[in-house]
Write a protein that holds these residues in place. Structure first.
Motif, PDB file in Angstrom:
ATOM      1  N   GLY A 170     -63.433  23.350  16.250  1.00  0.00           N
ATOM      2  CA  GLY A 170     -63.501  22.596  15.001  1.00  0.00           C
ATOM      3  C   GLY A 170     -63.344  23.491  13.792  1.00  0.00           C
ATOM      4  O   GLY A 170     -62.623  23.159  12.847  1.00  0.00           O
ATOM      5  N   LEU A 171     -63.999  24.638  13.823  1.00  0.00           N
ATOM      6  CA  LEU A 171     -63.860  25.595  12.719  1.00  0.00           C
ATOM      7  C   LEU A 171     -62.428  26.116  12.612  1.00  0.00           C
ATOM      8  O   LEU A 171     -61.875  26.241  11.518  1.00  0.00           O
ATOM      9  CB  LEU A 171     -64.814  26.781  12.923  1.00  0.00           C
ATOM     10  CG  LEU A 171     -66.295  26.492  12.778  1.00  0.00           C
ATOM     11  CD1 LEU A 171     -67.112  27.693  13.240  1.00  0.00           C
ATOM     12  CD2 LEU A 171     -66.622  26.132  11.338  1.00  0.00           C
ATOM     13  N   ALA A 172     -61.820  26.415  13.759  1.00  0.00           N
ATOM     14  CA  ALA A 172     -60.469  26.979  13.775  1.00  0.00           C
ATOM     15  C   ALA A 172     -59.432  25.994  13.262  1.00  0.00           C
ATOM     16  O   ALA A 172     -58.438  26.385  12.658  1.00  0.00           O
ATOM     17  CB  ALA A 172     -60.110  27.425  15.193  1.00  0.00           C
ATOM     18  N   SER A 173     -59.669  24.708  13.478  1.00  0.00           N
ATOM     19  CA  SER A 173     -58.673  23.708  13.090  1.00  0.00           C
ATOM     20  C   SER A 173     -59.051  22.943  11.828  1.00  0.00           C
ATOM     21  O   SER A 173     -58.390  21.957  11.480  1.00  0.00           O
ATOM     22  CB  SER A 173     -58.429  22.736  14.245  1.00  0.00           C
ATOM     23  OG  SER A 173     -59.632  22.062  14.577  1.00  0.00           O
ATOM     24  N   ALA A 174     -60.079  23.408  11.135  1.00  0.00           N
ATOM     25  CA  ALA A 174     -60.501  22.740   9.899  1.00  0.00           C
ATOM     26  C   ALA A 174     -59.334  22.706   8.907  1.00  0.00           C
ATOM     27  O   ALA A 174     -58.570  23.665   8.791  1.00  0.00           O
ATOM     28  CB  ALA A 174     -61.694  23.467   9.292  1.00  0.00           C
ATOM     29  N   ASP A 175     -59.195  21.600   8.230  1.00  0.00           N
ATOM     30  CA  ASP A 175     -58.157  21.405   7.209  1.00  0.00           C
ATOM     31  C   ASP A 175     -56.738  21.412   7.768  1.00  0.00           C
ATOM     32  O   ASP A 175     -55.774  21.545   7.013  1.00  0.00           O
ATOM     33  CB  ASP A 175     -58.270  22.450   6.080  1.00  0.00           C
ATOM     34  CG  ASP A 175     -59.612  22.380   5.369  1.00  0.00           C
ATOM     35  OD1 ASP A 175     -60.141  21.252   5.232  1.00  0.00           O
ATOM     36  OD2 ASP A 175     -60.124  23.435   4.976  1.00  0.00           O
ATOM     37  N   ILE A 176     -56.597  21.308   9.079  1.00  0.00           N
ATOM     38  CA  ILE A 176     -55.271  21.193   9.690  1.00  0.00           C
ATOM     39  C   ILE A 176     -55.185  19.779  10.261  1.00  0.00           C
ATOM     40  O   ILE A 176     -56.024  19.404  11.090  1.00  0.00           O
ATOM     41  CB  ILE A 176     -55.056  22.236  10.809  1.00  0.00           C
ATOM     42  CG1 ILE A 176     -55.235  23.656  10.264  1.00  0.00           C
ATOM     43  CG2 ILE A 176     -53.671  22.066  11.425  1.00  0.00           C
ATOM     44  CD1 ILE A 176     -55.221  24.734  11.334  1.00  0.00           C
ATOM     45  N   PRO A 177     -54.197  19.010   9.840  1.00  0.00           N
ATOM     46  CA  PRO A 177     -54.081  17.642  10.355  1.00  0.00           C
ATOM     47  C   PRO A 177     -53.978  17.620  11.882  1.00  0.00           C
ATOM     48  O   PRO A 177     -53.374  18.506  12.499  1.00  0.00           O
ATOM     49  CB  PRO A 177     -52.788  17.123   9.721  1.00  0.00           C
ATOM     50  CG  PRO A 177     -52.594  17.973   8.503  1.00  0.00           C
ATOM     51  CD  PRO A 177     -53.165  19.329   8.867  1.00  0.00           C
TER      52      PRO A 177
END
Length: 128
Positions: A88-95
């Protein structure tokens, strides 16, 4: 993994076994894309740490299945939420659709490299 006193490399094997318990060493090696000799070393360590055990196959006593112990199974509930959180942290702000495309491309890259390695290995085996 460190908080559990375990080697980080076990993670890949545990993830596969949580999904498909009872694989052979070869199958586990294939699923993790790790050389069989490295997989053997990791399995030996996991046996020593009480995470898995080897069981002979009934139909073919030359083959052994790698089976999670109770301790190995219990780690799933303790560790998976960390992986989910990190993802979740790694993909934050990535659609989500972009994450899906990225994962799809990486899976194809991995398949392409595995296929090329197989071809080169087979070609090398034929040259001997």
């Amino acid at each position: 993994m460190a908080r559990e006193g375990l080697k980080a490399g076990y993670w890949y094997y545990l993830r596969v076994l949580w999904l498909e318990d009872g694989l052979t060493q070869k199958q586990l090696s294939d699923r993790t894309n790790v050389a069989e000799n490295t997989t053997a070393v990791m399995i030996n360590g996991m046996v020593a740490d009480g995470l898995v055990e080897r069981r002979q196959q009934l139909g073919d006593r030359r083959k052994q299945n790698i089976v999670l112990t109770e301790r190995g199974r219990e780690l799933e509930t303790r560790l998976m939420h960390h992986a989910t959180s990190i993802n979740g942290l790694a993909s934050a702000d990535i659609p989500a659709d972009e994450v899906a495309i990225c994962l799809s491309v990486l899976a194809r890259v991995s398949r392409n490299l595995a296929a090329e390695l197989r071809l080169r290995t087979e070609a090398g085996a034929c040259e001997d």
